[in-house]
Design a protein around this motif. Structure first.
Motif, short mmCIF file in Angstrom:
data_model
loop_
_atom_site.label_atom_id
_atom_site.label_comp_id
_atom_site.label_asym_id
_atom_site.label_seq_id
_atom_site.Cartn_x
_atom_site.Cartn_y
_atom_site.Cartn_z
N LEU A 171 0.83 -1.19 0.00
CA LEU A 171 0.00 0.00 0.00
C LEU A 171 0.87 1.25 0.00
O LEU A 171 1.86 1.34 0.73
N GLY A 172 0.52 2.21 -0.81
CA GLY A 172 1.27 3.45 -0.89
C GLY A 172 0.99 4.14 -2.20
O GLY A 172 0.23 3.66 -3.04
N ARG A 173 1.61 5.31 -2.38
CA ARG A 173 1.43 6.06 -3.62
C ARG A 173 1.91 5.25 -4.81
O ARG A 173 2.89 4.50 -4.73
N ALA A 188 5.29 1.68 -8.86
CA ALA A 188 4.48 1.21 -7.74
C ALA A 188 5.38 0.64 -6.65
O ALA A 188 6.46 0.10 -6.94
N PRO A 189 4.94 0.71 -5.39
CA PRO A 189 5.73 0.16 -4.29
C PRO A 189 5.53 -1.35 -4.16
O PRO A 189 4.42 -1.86 -4.34
N ASN A 233 12.00 2.67 0.25
CA ASN A 233 11.68 3.61 -0.82
C ASN A 233 10.17 3.79 -0.94
O ASN A 233 9.41 2.84 -0.73
N SER A 234 9.74 4.98 -1.30
CA SER A 234 8.33 5.22 -1.60
C SER A 234 8.23 6.06 -2.85
O SER A 234 9.15 6.80 -3.22
N VAL A 235 7.08 5.95 -3.53
CA VAL A 235 6.87 6.56 -4.85
C VAL A 235 6.73 8.07 -4.73
O VAL A 235 6.01 8.59 -3.88
N GLY A 236 7.43 8.77 -5.64
CA GLY A 236 7.18 10.19 -5.85
C GLY A 236 6.37 10.38 -7.12
O GLY A 236 5.18 10.64 -7.09
N ASP A 294 10.49 14.11 1.84
CA ASP A 294 9.55 13.15 1.27
C ASP A 294 9.14 13.64 -0.11
O ASP A 294 8.55 14.72 -0.25
N ALA A 295 9.43 12.86 -1.16
CA ALA A 295 9.13 13.25 -2.54
C ALA A 295 7.70 12.88 -2.89
O ALA A 295 7.25 11.77 -2.61
N THR A 296 7.00 13.82 -3.53
CA THR A 296 5.62 13.58 -3.94
C THR A 296 5.37 13.89 -5.41
O THR A 296 4.34 13.48 -5.94
#
Length: 470
Positions: A171-173, A188-189, A233-236, A294-296
């Motif tokens: 789950l995540g951006r 995708a994460p 890592n998370s999606v920007g 945090d990149a968005t």
């Protein structure tokens, strides 16, 4: 007589220089030719229901004829699942009733989906739309691709996009973009020993493009090169540059201290899906900083350089602790090197209101054709009622605030909609586009308990009588 005329000319020039431009001519103010609620602002109650109608826009597309497509999610009954929702507005910001069913389209993704979110709204060459959706079924995170035609008619069932073999989405951006052949590239994460990212390419019908990467996808496990350390890592965001290369922005931990610090990260892939080793350090670049970032969002300039947008996060050691957040942007050139001439050694932080702890969040960034950068999101409203206001800042290419933009020449637009009376206002921007000398932003505004509406704002941005011009 000549000397008199020269003096008059100098006095007139000085007066024009010192006097602020007329409000109607200033950039960063609402366009009075647009809106159904107030000058420059349209409010859309997608599905009217006095009990529950939570409409939250996450994406906006500007069509060549000036119309706008706005997409998000709508919860409109306690006994029905949240639906994907689309509306189309005409060039003046009025709801286009010829689109879909009475001006709206509702898409049911699949049975049992919860926590669904519109990750991307993509326009295809035939005028249709592709919607990338994240959601959870039975505690398993999944991705779907849904198709709506140009008239607003849903085309068949949404197609599930499988995770790479042996892996699972988390789950995540998520984000997506179309390449020049109409193929869909997703970011995708995924679940790893750490937290990785998957870049995959799909045909327009949702089938895997097995020629890409390793059988259709490539996995990014870490952006740094420290052996034996798995990054979180998370999606920007993800974009395609002018050479057809895939550019990824993300949040990644920087392993330079005993406690990893999240920072902005970028990677570039060739069209084949393999890392572009000419970019940064072996295809990737981390922004070196001691700040927690945090990149968005991501935007590419005309030279294939990139601007990463997101937030600087600080937890103040008070009792109880307070999380402070402010806009943060970094600029990286086409070779993958941090542009140290941008902002403060490559990083630009923006606070919208002074005299109070910063509580601002950047959700979107765009680069205008003239090179100026607009970052959008929300800012904490002052006063005891709380809530948030729409917020947009515009910068020159070197990171200086553009003082010809926004409220009173501050370089910042702060736009309270304030529909909710006594329920705390929740006004926020989630997406921004450039169209026909204007900035168009979409998000949502709270109008009451269990009542949120799509909100769309259009600002002048053509530079006419711009006090920031140099």
């Amino acid at each position: 007589m000549r000397r008199y005329r020269d003096c008059t000319t100098l006095l007139l020039a000085a007066a024009l220089h010192l006097a602020p431009p007329p409000l109607a001519a200033r950039d960063g103010v609402p366009d009075p030719a647009f809106g159904n609620h107030a000058p420059g602002v349209s409010i859309i109650d997608v599905v009217a229901n006095p009990a529950i109608s939570i409409d939250m826009a996450r994406a906006v597309l500007a069509l060549p004829d000036g119309r706008l497509l706005v997409g998000g999610t709508s919860a409109y009954a306690s006994n029905l699942p949240t639906a994907l929702s689309l509306v189309r507005l005409d060039a003046n910001g009025q709801r286009d009733m010829a689109f879909g069913d009475g001006g709206k389209v509702l898409v049911t993704v699949a049975p049992g989906v919860v926590l669904q979110r519109l990750a991307a709204l993509l326009a295809t060459a035939d005028g249709g739309l592709r919607l990338l959706v994240t959601g959870v079924v039975g505690n398993v995170s999944r991705l779907w691709l849904c198709h709506v035609d140009a008239a607003g008619v849903v085309q068949g069932a949404c197609v599930e996009l499988p995770a790479p073999p042996g892996l699972s989405f988390r789950l995540g951006r998520a984000a997506a973009v179309l390449d020049d052949q109409g193929r869909i590239v997703t970011l995708a994460p995924i679940i790893l020993p750490g937290r990785g990212l998957s870049v995959a390419r799909w045909q327009i019908d949702g089938s895997s493009d097995t020629s890409f990467g390793n059988g259709g996808a490539i996995t990014i496990t870490r952006f740094d090169e420290l052996a034996g350390q798995a990054s979180n890592n998370s999606v920007g965001d993800v974009k395609i540059d002018t050479q057809g290369r895939i550019v990824v922005a993300a949040t990644s931990e920087l392993h330079t201290t005993s406690i990893p610090v999240p920072t902005f990260a970028a990677a570039r892939l060739l069209a084949s899906g393999q890392p572009d080793t000419t970019f940064g350090d072996g295809g990737a670049r981390l922004v070196p900083t001691s700040e927690s970032l945090d990149a968005t969002a991501l935007a590419l300039d005309a030279n294939d350089g990139l601007v990463i947008g997101g937030n600087r996060l600080v937890i103040t050691p008070t009792s109880p602790p307070v999380l402070e957040s402010e806009f943060a942007l970094a600029r990286i050139d086409v070779d993958g090197d941090v542009d140290v001439g941008f902002g403060d050694a490559g990083l630009r932080r923006i606070v919208f209101r002074s005299g109070m702890p910063p509580d601002d969040a950047c959700a979107a960034v765009i680069i205008q054709p003239d090179g100026r950068i607009a970052a959008a999101g929300h800012s904490r409203a002052p006063g005891s009622t709380g809530g948030f206001d729409l917020a947009i800042a515009r910068l020159w290419p070197d990171g200086r605030l553009d003082e010809g933009f926004g409220n009173a020449g501050s370089g910042r637009f702060i736009g309270p909609i304030d529909l909710a009376d006594g329920f705390g206002n929740l006004d926020a921007i989630a997406a921004i586009r450039w169209h026909d000398q204007h900035l168009v932003a979409a998000g949502y505004a709270r109008s009451g308990y269990d009542q949120d509406e799509f909100a769309v704002v259009r600002l002048r941005a053509d530079g006419l009588l711009d006090a920031g011009f140099e």
